[in-house]
Design an enzyme around this catalytic site. Structure first.
Site, PDB file in Angstrom:
ATOM      1  N   GLY A   1       5.624  -4.588   8.890  1.00  0.00           N
ATOM      2  CA  GLY A   1       5.865  -5.569   9.950  1.00  0.00           C
ATOM      3  C   GLY A   1       7.050  -5.058  10.892  1.00  0.00           C
TER       4      GLY A   1
ATOM      5  N   GLU B   1      16.925   0.631   7.325  1.00  0.00           N
ATOM      6  CA  GLU B   1      15.761   0.791   6.507  1.00  0.00           C
ATOM      7  C   GLU B   1      16.406   1.888   5.433  1.00  0.00           C
ATOM      8  OE1 GLU B   1      12.426  -0.019   5.679  1.00  0.00           O
ATOM      9  OE2 GLU B   1      13.039   1.479   4.056  1.00  0.00           O
TER      10      GLU B   1
ATOM     11  N   GLN C   1       0.810   0.495   1.639  1.00  0.00           N
ATOM     12  CA  GLN C   1       0.521  -0.070   0.223  1.00  0.00           C
ATOM     13  C   GLN C   1      -0.961  -0.366  -0.013  1.00  0.00           C
ATOM     14  OE1 GLN C   1       3.962  -2.750  -0.797  1.00  0.00           O
ATOM     15  NE2 GLN C   1       4.824  -2.266   1.280  1.00  0.00           N
TER      16      GLN C   1
ATOM     17  N   CYS D   1      -0.317  -9.389  -1.081  1.00  0.00           N
ATOM     18  CA  CYS D   1      -1.767  -9.273  -1.562  1.00  0.00           C
ATOM     19  C   CYS D   1      -2.414  -9.653  -2.854  1.00  0.00           C
ATOM     20  CB  CYS D   1      -2.218  -7.632  -1.459  1.00  0.00           C
ATOM     21  SG  CYS D   1      -3.948  -7.365  -1.252  1.00  0.00           S
TER      22      CYS D   1
ATOM     23  N   ASP E   1       6.221 -10.405   4.772  1.00  0.00           N
ATOM     24  CA  ASP E   1       6.184 -10.820   3.307  1.00  0.00           C
ATOM     25  C   ASP E   1       7.227 -11.654   2.963  1.00  0.00           C
ATOM     26  OD1 ASP E   1       3.819  -9.348   2.954  1.00  0.00           O
ATOM     27  OD2 ASP E   1       4.706  -8.022   1.753  1.00  0.00           O
TER      28      ASP E   1
ATOM     29  N   LYS F   1       0.040 -13.199   1.774  1.00  0.00           N
ATOM     30  CA  LYS F   1       1.060 -12.178   2.588  1.00  0.00           C
ATOM     31  C   LYS F   1       0.384 -10.511   2.333  1.00  0.00           C
ATOM     32  CE  LYS F   1       4.577 -15.061   2.195  1.00  0.00           C
ATOM     33  NZ  LYS F   1       4.883 -15.446   3.722  1.00  0.00           N
ATOM     34  N   THR F   2      -0.211 -10.210   3.510  1.00  0.00           N
ATOM     35  CA  THR F   2      -0.907  -8.987   3.668  1.00  0.00           C
ATOM     36  C   THR F   2      -0.433  -8.311   5.087  1.00  0.00           C
ATOM     37  OG1 THR F   2      -2.781  -9.904   5.062  1.00  0.00           O
ATOM     38  CG2 THR F   2      -3.035 -10.022   2.599  1.00  0.00           C
ATOM     39  N   ALA F   3      -0.886  -6.884   4.876  1.00  0.00           N
ATOM     40  CA  ALA F   3      -0.569  -6.213   6.218  1.00  0.00           C
ATOM     41  C   ALA F   3      -1.368  -6.549   7.234  1.00  0.00           C
ATOM     42  CB  ALA F   3      -1.057  -4.740   5.854  1.00  0.00           C
ATOM     43  N   ALA F   4      -2.480  -7.291   6.853  1.00  0.00           N
ATOM     44  CA  ALA F   4      -3.404  -7.722   7.823  1.00  0.00           C
ATOM     45  C   ALA F   4      -2.743  -8.995   8.747  1.00  0.00           C
ATOM     46  CB  ALA F   4      -4.735  -8.242   7.390  1.00  0.00           C
TER      47      ALA F   4
ATOM     48  N   CYS G   1      -7.958  -9.954   3.110  1.00  0.00           N
ATOM     49  CA  CYS G   1      -7.820  -9.269   1.796  1.00  0.00           C
ATOM     50  C   CYS G   1      -9.172  -8.469   1.475  1.00  0.00           C
ATOM     51  CB  CYS G   1      -7.566 -10.379   0.791  1.00  0.00           C
ATOM     52  SG  CYS G   1      -7.044  -9.656  -0.702  1.00  0.00           S
TER      53      CYS G   1
HETATM   54  P1  FAD Z   1       6.949  -3.943   3.723  1.00  0.00           P
HETATM   55  O1  FAD Z   1       5.757  -3.147   4.163  1.00  0.00           O
HETATM   56  O2  FAD Z   1       7.006  -3.956   2.122  1.00  0.00           O
HETATM   57  O3  FAD Z   1       8.368  -3.295   4.105  1.00  0.00           O
HETATM   58  C1  FAD Z   1       9.627  -3.766   3.876  1.00  0.00           C
HETATM   59  C2  FAD Z   1      10.643  -2.727   4.027  1.00  0.00           C
HETATM   60  O4  FAD Z   1      11.855  -3.326   4.239  1.00  0.00           O
HETATM   61  C3  FAD Z   1      10.481  -1.605   3.033  1.00  0.00           C
HETATM   62  O5  FAD Z   1      10.347  -0.315   3.876  1.00  0.00           O
HETATM   63  C4  FAD Z   1      11.879  -1.690   2.465  1.00  0.00           C
HETATM   64  O6  FAD Z   1      12.625  -0.430   2.058  1.00  0.00           O
HETATM   65  C5  FAD Z   1      12.525  -2.445   3.429  1.00  0.00           C
HETATM   66  N1  FAD Z   1      13.938  -3.377   2.733  1.00  0.00           N
HETATM   67  C6  FAD Z   1      13.879  -3.812   1.697  1.00  0.00           C
HETATM   68  N2  FAD Z   1      15.138  -4.406   1.555  1.00  0.00           N
HETATM   69  C7  FAD Z   1      15.893  -4.237   2.625  1.00  0.00           C
HETATM   70  C8  FAD Z   1      17.070  -4.352   2.918  1.00  0.00           C
HETATM   71  N3  FAD Z   1      18.111  -5.292   2.255  1.00  0.00           N
HETATM   72  N4  FAD Z   1      17.566  -3.846   4.039  1.00  0.00           N
HETATM   73  C9  FAD Z   1      16.947  -2.988   4.946  1.00  0.00           C
HETATM   74  N5  FAD Z   1      15.631  -2.929   4.444  1.00  0.00           N
HETATM   75  C10 FAD Z   1      15.285  -3.419   3.436  1.00  0.00           C
HETATM   76  N6  FAD Z   1      -2.415  -5.889   2.559  1.00  0.00           N
HETATM   77  C11 FAD Z   1      -3.500  -5.743   3.256  1.00  0.00           C
HETATM   78  O7  FAD Z   1      -3.600  -6.219   4.500  1.00  0.00           O
HETATM   79  N7  FAD Z   1      -4.692  -5.276   2.849  1.00  0.00           N
HETATM   80  C12 FAD Z   1      -4.459  -4.729   1.614  1.00  0.00           C
HETATM   81  O8  FAD Z   1      -5.782  -4.353   1.245  1.00  0.00           O
HETATM   82  C13 FAD Z   1      -3.531  -4.695   0.788  1.00  0.00           C
HETATM   83  N8  FAD Z   1      -3.617  -4.281  -0.448  1.00  0.00           N
HETATM   84  C14 FAD Z   1      -2.316  -4.109  -1.060  1.00  0.00           C
HETATM   85  C15 FAD Z   1      -2.073  -3.590  -2.283  1.00  0.00           C
HETATM   86  C16 FAD Z   1      -1.120  -3.362  -3.094  1.00  0.00           C
HETATM   87  C17 FAD Z   1      -1.162  -2.796  -4.374  1.00  0.00           C
HETATM   88  C18 FAD Z   1      -0.033  -3.716  -2.488  1.00  0.00           C
HETATM   89  C19 FAD Z   1       1.743  -3.566  -3.346  1.00  0.00           C
HETATM   90  C20 FAD Z   1       0.272  -4.279  -1.238  1.00  0.00           C
HETATM   91  C21 FAD Z   1      -1.109  -4.584  -0.504  1.00  0.00           C
HETATM   92  N9  FAD Z   1      -1.056  -5.292   0.739  1.00  0.00           N
HETATM   93  C22 FAD Z   1      -2.161  -5.255   1.516  1.00  0.00           C
HETATM   94  C23 FAD Z   1      -0.096  -5.866   0.982  1.00  0.00           C
HETATM   95  C24 FAD Z   1       0.961  -5.179   2.093  1.00  0.00           C
HETATM   96  O9  FAD Z   1       1.247  -4.042   1.867  1.00  0.00           O
HETATM   97  C25 FAD Z   1       2.160  -6.064   2.766  1.00  0.00           C
HETATM   98  O10 FAD Z   1       1.779  -7.538   2.969  1.00  0.00           O
HETATM   99  C26 FAD Z   1       2.690  -5.591   3.921  1.00  0.00           C
HETATM  100  O11 FAD Z   1       3.298  -4.104   3.576  1.00  0.00           O
HETATM  101  C27 FAD Z   1       3.952  -6.251   4.109  1.00  0.00           C
HETATM  102  O12 FAD Z   1       4.755  -5.988   5.300  1.00  0.00           O
HETATM  103  P2  FAD Z   1       6.395  -6.057   5.415  1.00  0.00           P
HETATM  104  O13 FAD Z   1       6.842  -5.420   6.544  1.00  0.00           O
HETATM  105  O14 FAD Z   1       6.601  -7.502   5.127  1.00  0.00           O
HETATM  106  O15 FAD Z   1       7.076  -5.390   4.088  1.00  0.00           O
HETATM  107  C1  UQ1 Z   2      -6.373  -5.343   9.162  1.00  0.00           C
HETATM  108  O1  UQ1 Z   2      -6.051  -5.692  10.377  1.00  0.00           O
HETATM  109  C2  UQ1 Z   2      -5.230  -4.823   8.197  1.00  0.00           C
HETATM  110  O2  UQ1 Z   2      -3.947  -4.443   8.916  1.00  0.00           O
HETATM  111  C3  UQ1 Z   2      -3.716  -3.231   9.358  1.00  0.00           C
HETATM  112  C4  UQ1 Z   2      -5.237  -4.434   7.168  1.00  0.00           C
HETATM  113  O3  UQ1 Z   2      -4.530  -3.831   6.416  1.00  0.00           O
HETATM  114  C5  UQ1 Z   2      -4.371  -2.613   5.693  1.00  0.00           C
HETATM  115  C6  UQ1 Z   2      -6.708  -4.906   6.516  1.00  0.00           C
HETATM  116  O4  UQ1 Z   2      -6.960  -4.350   5.176  1.00  0.00           O
HETATM  117  C7  UQ1 Z   2      -7.699  -5.516   7.178  1.00  0.00           C
HETATM  118  C8  UQ1 Z   2      -8.971  -5.736   6.581  1.00  0.00           C
HETATM  119  C9  UQ1 Z   2      -7.436  -5.839   8.519  1.00  0.00           C
HETATM  120  C10 UQ1 Z   2      -8.584  -6.347   9.321  1.00  0.00           C
HETATM  121  C11 UQ1 Z   2      -9.324  -5.435  10.107  1.00  0.00           C
HETATM  122  C12 UQ1 Z   2     -10.654  -5.588  10.288  1.00  0.00           C
HETATM  123  C13 UQ1 Z   2     -11.081  -4.665  11.333  1.00  0.00           C
HETATM  124  C14 UQ1 Z   2     -11.611  -6.460   9.882  1.00  0.00           C
END
Ligand code: FAD
Ligand code: UQ1
Length: 414
Positions: A14, A35, A43, A162, A298, A306-309, A341
Site C-alpha cells: 500500500g 522503510e 507476499q 489474507c 493491513d 486484509k489483502t493486496a487486492a 482472495c
Molecule cells: P506490507 O505489504 O506488509 O508492507 C508493510 C511495510 O511496512 C513493510 O515493508 C515493512 O517493512 C514496513 N514497516 C513495518 N513496520 C514499520 C515501521 N515501524 N516503520 C516503517 N516501516 C515499517 N493478498 C492478495 O490480495 N492476494 C493474495 O493471494 C494474497 N496472499 C497472501 C499470502 C500470504 C502467505 C501472505 C503473507 C499475504 C498474502 N496477501 C494476499 C496479503 C498481502 O500481502 C497484504 O495484504 C499486503 O501486502 C498488505 O499491504 P500493506 O502495505 O498493508 O503491508
Molecule cells: C488484485 O487486484 C490484486 O492486487 C494486486 C491481487 O493481489 C495480488 C489479487 O490477488 C487479485 C485477485 C486482484 C484482483 C484482480 C483481478 C483482475 C480480478
C-alpha cells in the site's frame, strides 16, 4: 532531522503504490518514505512458493528498485508517532516533521507468541509457515519429506492478512499427497480459530464441499497454543471451552502465526483503536482524529479482508483524498470495502473470491467465480505478479473495478 510535505511510513504494497502516485504531484524532497527493509516482497506469491510452484527469488525485489525514484527513502523504522506535533521519531533517533502522513506499516508476524514454534521452525522438523520469507521455503521441504501421519494447518486467534491463505496451503498439500500416492497414509486437518471456514457464504459453501469431498477434517474455534518439536506434538485450545486442550501428533505442521500492528502503533492510542489498528473512517481512510493523517492496507481499522487486492482499491481513494486535503477541499473519495482472495485449491485450480464491506460477492468476470477454475489459477500465477510489479507498485493499478464495470456493461448489453 528532517521535514517534508508528505511522510509515508512503510514501503510495502500500500505504501509503495500510493507513494508512486504522490511522487507525481510532489517534488522529490517533499516526499519521504520510511522503510527499514532492503527487500520488498510480493507476499501473495508465498502460497505458491510453499507449494513448490514458484521460487522465493521471484517473490522479492530490491526495495531501492520498487520505491519511486522521485522520493526520499529513509532506511529506518518509525519508533514513535506524535500526531499532535505532526512528527515521527525513528529507530535511529531522527525526528521527521510532516504536513501530511500516510501510515502503511502492515501487520507483523508474531511467531514468538507461541511457545515452541520458533524452535520448531529452526530446522527440518516438519514445522513450516508460508507467512514469512524466512520460513516459506520450509513448506515445500515438509511436503517432500512427508511419508505418513497428520498434516495439520492452523489459523490464529488474531486478525490476519489474507484470511484465505491458511487453508490454500492445506488444499495444495492434499493435492500434492494425492499426486505422489501418499494421501491414503495421511490425515489432513485444518484447525481454525474462526467460527466459519470463510466469511462470505457463497465461497464458504464451495469450500465446505471441497473439504468433504477430499476428506479434509475442519475443526472450528480451535487455536494452536504450543508446539513441542521434540515429540512432534501440537497443542490446541477450544476457544468456546477454554479448559479443553487437545494434543495432536504431526508429521507436517503449517502455522499461520498470530499477527499485530507494530509497537509504534500499539503505543500511540491517539491514532489507534483498542486492537492497535489505525482508526480511520472506513469510507475515506482518513484518521478519525487527525485530518492530515491517513492509513492504507493491513494496519488500518477498516473492516475489510486484509489483502493486496484491497490495498489496490484503497490506494486511489487515499491518494485522491490526500490530494483534496492538501488543496483544503473535503475528502470525498470512498472505498467500498473491496477485497479479493484467490483461493488456490490445488496445483491447477482456484476459486477467485471477490466481495465488499457487506460480504456480498463482487465478481470481476462475467462467469461464476465460486467454482474451481483453471483460468483463475493461471491468472493468479501468471498475470498477477507482473501486474503487481509493473502496474501496482508504480501507482497504475487501482483494483479491478474498471475492468469489472467494462465487462459487466458489455455483457449486460447483449
Ligand atoms: P506490507 O505489504 O506488509 O508492507 C508493510 C511495510 O511496512 C513493510 O515493508 C515493512 O517493512 C514496513 N514497516 C513495518 N513496520 C514499520 C515501521 N515501524 N516503520 C516503517 N516501516 C515499517 N493478498 C492478495 O490480495 N492476494 C493474495 O493471494 C494474497 N496472499 C497472501 C499470502 C500470504 C502467505 C501472505 C503473507 C499475504 C498474502 N496477501 C494476499 C496479503 C498481502 O500481502 C497484504 O495484504 C499486503 O501486502 C498488505 O499491504 P500493506 O502495505 O498493508 O503491508
Ligand atoms: C488484485 O487486484 C490484486 O492486487 C494486486 C491481487 O493481489 C495480488 C489479487 O490477488 C487479485 C485477485 C486482484 C484482483 C484482480 C483481478 C483482475 C480480478
Amino acid at each position: 532531522s528532517y521535514s517534508c510535505k508528505v511522510l509515508v511510513v512503510g514501503g510495502g504494497t500500500g505504501g509503495c503504490a500510493t507513494a508512486a502516485k504522490l511522487s507525481r504531484i510532489l517534488k522529490k524532497n517533499e516526499l519521504i518514505i520510511i522503510e527499514p527493509s532492503d527487500k520488498h516482497y510480493y507476499q501473495p506469491l508465498f502460497t505458491l512458493v510453499g507449494g513448490g510452484i514458484s521460487t522465493l527469488s521471484e517473490a522479492g525485489k530490491s526495495m531501492r528498485d520498487v520505491l519511486p525514484a522521485n522520493a526520499v527513502w529513509l532506511k529506518d523504522s518509525a519508533a514513535e508517532f506524535n500526531p499532535g506535533e505532526n512528527s515521527v521519531t525513528t529507530q535511529r533517533g531522527h525526528s521527521i516533521k510532516y504536513e501530511y502522513l500516510l501510515i502503511a506499516t502492515g501487520l507483523q508476524t508474531d511467531y514468538d507468541k507461541i511457545p515452541g514454534l520458533e524452535a520448531g521452525l529452526s530446522g527440518d522438523t516438519g514445522v513450516c509457515s508460508n507467512y514469512s520469507a524466512k520460513y516459506v521455503e520450509l513448506t515445500y521441504k515438509a511436503l517432500k519429506n512427508f511419508e505418513s501421519g497428520n498434516a495439520i494447518f492452523t489459523y490464529p486467534n488474531t486478525p490476519v492478512k489474507c484470511p484465505g491463505a491458511p487453508q490454500k496451503i492445506c488444499y495444495i498439500t492434499d493435492h500434492y499427497l494425492r499426486k505422489v500416492g501418499k494421501r491414503d497414509k495421511a490425515a489432513v486437518i485444518y484447525n481454525t480459530s474462526l467460527p466459519v471456514i470463510f466469511g462470505v457464504k457463497k465461497y464458504a459453501d464451495a469450500l465446505w464441499e471441497i473439504c468433504a469431498e477430499r476428506q479434509i477434517q475442519v475443526n472450528l474455534r480451535t487455536n494452536l497454543v504450543e508446539v513441542r518439536p521434540d515429540s512432534r506434538e501440537a497443542v490446541f485450545q477450544n476457544l468456546d471451552n477454554p479448559d479443553k486442550m487437545t494434543t495432536l501428533k504431526y508429521s507436517m505442521l503449517h502455522v499461520t502465526p498470530p499477527m499485530s500492528t507494530p509497537a509504534a502503533l500499539q503505543n500511540c492510542s491517539e491514532l489507534t483503536n483498542e486492537a492497535g489498528f489505525v482508526d480511520v473512517n472506513k469510507l475515506t481512510l482518513q484518521s478519525v482524529r487527525f485530518a492530515n493523517v491517513f492509513a492504507i492496507g493491513d494496519c488500518s481499522s477498516t473492516p475489510n479482508s486484509k489483502t493486496a487486492a484491497a490495498a489496490a482499491a484503497q490506494c486511489q481513494v487515499v491518494f485522491k483524498n490526500m490530494e483534496s486535503v492538501m488543496k483544503n477541499t473535503p475528502a470525498t473519495a470512498n472505498y467500498d470495502g473491496y477485497a479479493s482472495c484467490p483461493l488456490v485449491t490445488g496445483y491447477d485450480r482456484c476459486i477467485l473470491a471477490e466481495f465488499d464491506y457487506n460480504l456480498t460477492p463482487l465478481e470481476t468476470f462475467p462467469f461464476n467465480q465460486g467454482k474451481e477454475l483453471k483460468s483463475m489459477y493461471l491468472m493468479k500465477k501468471m498475470l498477477m505478479p507482473p501486474l503487481y510489479w509493473t502496474l501496482m507498485l508504480n501507482g497504475f493499478w487501482n483494483g479491478p473495478a474498471a475492468v469489472r464495470n467494462l465487462l459487466h456493461l458489455k455483457f449486460s448489453q447483449k
